[in-house]
Design an enzyme around this catalytic site. Structure first.
Site, PDB file in Angstrom:
ATOM      1  N   GLU A 254      21.399  -1.700 120.983  1.00  0.00           N
ATOM      2  CA  GLU A 254      21.035  -2.139 119.538  1.00  0.00           C
ATOM      3  C   GLU A 254      19.494  -2.164 119.410  1.00  0.00           C
ATOM      4  OE1 GLU A 254      22.579  -3.661 122.004  1.00  0.00           O
ATOM      5  OE2 GLU A 254      22.137  -5.849 122.004  1.00  0.00           O
TER       6      GLU A 254
ATOM      7  N   HIS B  72      29.340  -1.719 116.036  1.00  0.00           N
ATOM      8  CA  HIS B  72      29.037  -3.027 117.191  1.00  0.00           C
ATOM      9  C   HIS B  72      27.523  -2.983 117.137  1.00  0.00           C
ATOM     10  CE1 HIS B  72      29.499  -5.069 120.877  1.00  0.00           C
ATOM     11  NE2 HIS B  72      28.243  -4.454 121.344  1.00  0.00           N
ATOM     12  N   GLU B  73      26.627  -1.906 117.382  1.00  0.00           N
ATOM     13  CA  GLU B  73      25.343  -2.056 117.453  1.00  0.00           C
ATOM     14  C   GLU B  73      24.829  -2.427 116.266  1.00  0.00           C
ATOM     15  OE1 GLU B  73      24.864  -1.873 120.365  1.00  0.00           O
ATOM     16  OE2 GLU B  73      26.475  -0.576 121.295  1.00  0.00           O
TER      17      GLU B  73
ATOM     18  N   HIS C  82      24.971  -5.979 115.935  1.00  0.00           N
ATOM     19  CA  HIS C  82      23.680  -6.721 116.484  1.00  0.00           C
ATOM     20  C   HIS C  82      22.569  -7.062 115.484  1.00  0.00           C
ATOM     21  CE1 HIS C  82      25.300  -7.230 120.858  1.00  0.00           C
ATOM     22  NE2 HIS C  82      25.425  -6.187 120.907  1.00  0.00           N
TER      23      HIS C  82
ATOM     24  N   GLU D  44      27.110 -10.660 122.668  1.00  0.00           N
ATOM     25  CA  GLU D  44      28.001  -9.518 122.736  1.00  0.00           C
ATOM     26  C   GLU D  44      29.500 -10.197 122.145  1.00  0.00           C
ATOM     27  OE1 GLU D  44      27.352  -6.826 123.203  1.00  0.00           O
ATOM     28  OE2 GLU D  44      25.293  -6.884 123.940  1.00  0.00           O
TER      29      GLU D  44
ATOM     30  N   ASP E  10      22.654  -9.405 134.877  1.00  0.00           N
ATOM     31  CA  ASP E  10      23.988  -8.749 134.386  1.00  0.00           C
ATOM     32  C   ASP E  10      25.361  -9.369 134.718  1.00  0.00           C
ATOM     33  OD1 ASP E  10      22.455  -6.910 133.139  1.00  0.00           O
ATOM     34  OD2 ASP E  10      22.119  -5.678 134.962  1.00  0.00           O
TER      35      ASP E  10
ATOM     36  N   TYR F  94      32.341 -10.185 125.702  1.00  0.00           N
ATOM     37  CA  TYR F  94      32.813  -9.484 124.694  1.00  0.00           C
ATOM     38  C   TYR F  94      34.100  -9.818 124.359  1.00  0.00           C
ATOM     39  CZ  TYR F  94      29.110  -5.945 126.175  1.00  0.00           C
ATOM     40  OH  TYR F  94      28.027  -5.417 126.335  1.00  0.00           O
TER      41      TYR F  94
HETATM   42  N1  BES Z   1      23.725  -4.544 124.227  1.00  0.00           N
HETATM   43  C1  BES Z   1      24.896  -3.656 124.713  1.00  0.00           C
HETATM   44  C2  BES Z   1      24.718  -3.031 125.819  1.00  0.00           C
HETATM   45  C3  BES Z   1      24.150  -3.623 127.022  1.00  0.00           C
HETATM   46  C4  BES Z   1      24.468  -4.683 127.577  1.00  0.00           C
HETATM   47  C5  BES Z   1      23.112  -3.134 128.084  1.00  0.00           C
HETATM   48  C6  BES Z   1      24.079  -5.225 128.720  1.00  0.00           C
HETATM   49  C7  BES Z   1      22.759  -3.672 129.010  1.00  0.00           C
HETATM   50  C8  BES Z   1      23.070  -4.922 129.421  1.00  0.00           C
HETATM   51  C9  BES Z   1      25.573  -2.805 123.540  1.00  0.00           C
HETATM   52  O1  BES Z   1      25.530  -3.698 122.404  1.00  0.00           O
HETATM   53  C10 BES Z   1      27.175  -2.722 124.000  1.00  0.00           C
HETATM   54  O2  BES Z   1      27.692  -3.775 124.192  1.00  0.00           O
HETATM   55  N2  BES Z   1      27.364  -1.369 124.094  1.00  0.00           N
HETATM   56  C11 BES Z   1      28.686  -1.287 124.425  1.00  0.00           C
HETATM   57  C12 BES Z   1      29.221  -0.638 123.132  1.00  0.00           C
HETATM   58  C13 BES Z   1      30.833  -1.057 122.929  1.00  0.00           C
HETATM   59  C14 BES Z   1      31.227  -2.442 122.986  1.00  0.00           C
HETATM   60  C15 BES Z   1      31.164  -0.464 121.465  1.00  0.00           C
HETATM   61  C16 BES Z   1      28.804  -0.314 125.550  1.00  0.00           C
HETATM   62  O3  BES Z   1      27.601   0.375 126.035  1.00  0.00           O
HETATM   63  O4  BES Z   1      29.880   0.252 126.192  1.00  0.00           O
HETATM   64 ZN    ZN Z   2      26.797  -5.213 122.184  1.00  0.00          ZN
END
Ligand code: BES
Ligand code: ZN
Length: 618
Positions: free
Chosen positions: A282, A306-307, A310, A329, A384, A392
């Site tokens: 995002e 989703h993005e 954010h 999330e 992480d 989520y």
């Molecule tokens: N912010 C996240 C991606 C992320 C989280 C990168 C933690 C690094 C560390 C992003 O918004 C996300 O949740 N992406 C998901 C999308 C899905 C839930 C639609 C993904 O990458 O799979």
């Molecule tokens: Zn996300």
């Protein structure tokens, strides 16, 4: 309310000390805070490095502070100087600590005079954890090299020396030079008509946390999708992307109706090469996205919802530390569902909610107790670690529960006021709860108690009365799957012609972990799953086929794993292969070929899976 001891102690001393409590950053925001970043970067493709000049504007919190401590990882620091109001520079002494595997190298700059600005001259490493460098041959159009950043969670420090904690927000501007023909984009307003003259400038006037700092450069074309949106992608991809994402304006307008104006101006999407390690990121004004959602039928557009979501939950209201990431999330996954429902209908939103809830029910019991909590005890939690399905899917499930208890109208009003109240701030779970108590729980008595709220937030597992949506189409699929497995329904007789992506995902998700080989072969013969262009279906299908011993899929699985670097779509196949000695040997062969095309994060993840499997073997 239950406060974690360390946080409670910090609050007694000084409110800001709460924010000093990010165990994933060396920064000392109770001493000094970066308020603005001025970046000057040169993109050096041949050396796979950025030559950087970062000027940090400082707000000294402690009038006696003697040093500025920054986060770095694998940066080559050439010079550090103080910048006076008159533009004069004075060299500063500094020390770069040995590299910590998780946190990188602490950079301590001696600042006895507490200058208003500090300037750092540096270069990045070709192995920077937050950057990927692709040769022309590794791109779709093979013409120019490509590079992109991925800063979340703690990788911004591998390309800019800064206070790398989500608790600290700063505005930035940047000047970037690059080879001619290359387009440079950043997490700021981008000008689609910018000449490709090798000279780009950016200005992000809203304060953002470091994990939202982003850059990409390469053979990037642009196509408008609405009055304030466009897609950016390699020329051969941009039309497909514009078609897939043609509803973007509808999605923005829908979210604004629910939660108030979009604060950032433009909302563009950059579609990256398939090595991008995530589905989407995002980055403000410019979501970075995987091309694996370009299915042609808009079935995976929830990624954009989703993005985009954010832009409220995360980019406006940010979790103060990684331990609180569910505030980003979980809230975003809830909002994503609301956007999907409004634009694509309740049946699809319910299917997506059910898919994630069922997956969570299956996985949560096997997790360590602390990881089952939305707000875990932060001790020993890496950046992480809190980023599992719990953040989520338990997070969004909790918000759907609140919505059902309080009613949609009142809950919508509450959530809108929450985004407004904490806009451009970084908050802990405890601050969110302090706001929720008077403004939701006590305002509408008898709907839900604080004890129930705390059970969701600090408890393990999923509360027993957690509500699930009902999906008649999914129920029918459960029935068909059962009949098929029981031998009552032939694979070819499955009513799957009209199944959408989510319905295939659901069918495959709930097959037994190791399904009978003959059943798998019948499925493939009837529905040609091997070689599917849909990577969500492919990941699930190959996982089952590998686990069930169907060697006929190995080559196609290897092709999927080599082409796609998205962690979520690729690591499950390595894990499936790693379960047998022969599979592990094959996975190692695949990795040897795929490695150079993978992002550093994907390399690290795959190497971890292989190492773990090998240590078990011995
Ligand atoms: N912010 C996240 C991606 C992320 C989280 C990168 C933690 C690094 C560390 C992003 O918004 C996300 O949740 N992406 C998901 C999308 C899905 C839930 C639609 C993904 O990458 O799979
Ligand atoms: Zn996300």
């Amino acid at each position: 309310m239950r406060l974690l001891p360390a946080l409670a102690f910090g609050m007694l001393m000084l409110p800001l000390a709460v924010y000093a409590n990010d165990p994933n950053s060396y920064a000392q925001p109770d001493q000094v805070r970066v308020t603005h970043l001025d970046l000057d970067l040169r993109i050096d493709f041949p050396h796979k490095q950025l030559d950087g000049l970062a000027t940090l504007k400082l707000d000294w919190k402690n009038p006696q502070a003697q040093s500025l401590v920054l986060d770095t990882r694998d940066l080559n620091i050439a010079k550090v100087e103080a910048l006076g109001a008159d533009g004069k520079t004075t060299p500063l002494k500094y020390a770069l600590a040995p590299r910590d595997k998780q946190l990188g190298s602490k950079l301590t700059i001696a600042t006895p005079r507490r200058p208003a600005q500090v300037r750092i001259v540096y270069t990045t490493s070709p192995e920077a954890s937050g950057l990927q460098w692709l040769t022309p041959a590794q791109t779709a159009d093979k013409k120019l090299p490509f590079m992109f950043s991925q800063s979340e969670s703690i990788h911004a420090r591998s390309w800019v020396p800064l206070q790398d904690s989500p608790a600290i927000r700063f505005t930035y501007d940047a000047h970037v030079s690059a080879p001619k023909e290359v387009r440079v984009v950043m997490s700021a307003i981008n000008d689609a008509k910018h000449p490709l003259d090798g000279d780009f400038t950016f200005d992000q006037p809203h304060p953002i946390p470091s994990y939202l700092l982003a850059i990409s450069a390469g053979d990037i074309a642009v196509k408008e999708t609405g009055p304030r949106s466009a897609v950016y992608a390699e020329p051969s991809v941009v039309d497909k992307a514009a078609h897939e994402f043609e509803d973007t304006e509808k999605l923005i307008a829908t979210t604004e109706q629910l939660y108030g104006p979009y604060a950032w101006g433009r909302y563009d999407i950059l579609v990256l090469p398939p090595s991008f390690p995530y589905g989407g990121m995002e980055n403000p004004n410019m979501t970075f996205a995987t091309p694996t959602v370009l299915v042609g039928d808009k079935s995976l557009v929830s990624l954009v919802s989703h993005e985009l979501a954010h832009s409220w939950s995360g980019n406006l209201v940010t979790s103060a530390a990684w331990r609180d990431i569910w505030l980003n999330e979980g809230f975003t996954t809830y909002v994503q569902g609301r956007i999907t429902e409004a634009v694509y209908g309740k049946p699809l939103a319910d299917e997506e909610a059910l898919l994630s809830a069922r997956a969570l029910q299956k996985s949560i019991g096997a997790m360590p107790v602390n990881s089952q909590k939305l707000a875990p005890d932060p001790r020993g939690v890496g950046a992480d670690d809190s980023l599992s399905d719990v953040a989520y899917d338990k997070g969004s499930w909790f918000l759907r529960t609140l919505e059902l208890r309080f009613g949609r109208d009142d809950f919508d009003a509450y959530l809108k006021s929450y985004f407004h109240h904490f806009a451009f701030q970084s908050i802990t779970t405890e601050r969110m709860l302090d706001y929720m108590k008077p403004n939701l729980i006590e305002k509408y008595p008898g709907k839900m108690s604080m004890e129930e709220v705390k059970a969701w937030v600090y408890g393990k597992g999923i509360p027993e009365d957690a509500p699930l949506p009902d999906s008649p189409r999914f129920n029918a699929i459960d029935q068909q799957r059962n009949d098929f497995l029981a031998g009552k329904l032939a694979a070819a007789k499955l009513d799957a012609k009209g199944w959408n992506t989510q319905e295939w995902m659901y069918f495959l998700d709930r097959l037994p972990d190791v399904a009978p080989l003959d059943k798998l072969q019948q499925l493939d013969a009837a529905w040609h799953l091997t070689g599917t262009p849909n990577a969500e279906i492919g990941m699930r299908w190959y996982s089952h086929a590998i686990a069930g011993g169907d060697k006929d899929v190995w080559t196609a699985a290897a092709e999927h794993m080599t082409r796609i670097g998205r962690l979520y779509l690729t690591t499950p196949l390595y894990k499936a292969f790693a379960k047998t000695p022969e599979g592990l040997a094959y996975a190692e062969q695949v990795y040897a070929k795929a490695r150079s095309g993978y992002h550093p994060m994907t390399q690290q993840a795959v190497e971890g899976i292989i190492a773990k499997a090998k240590s078990k073997k011995n």
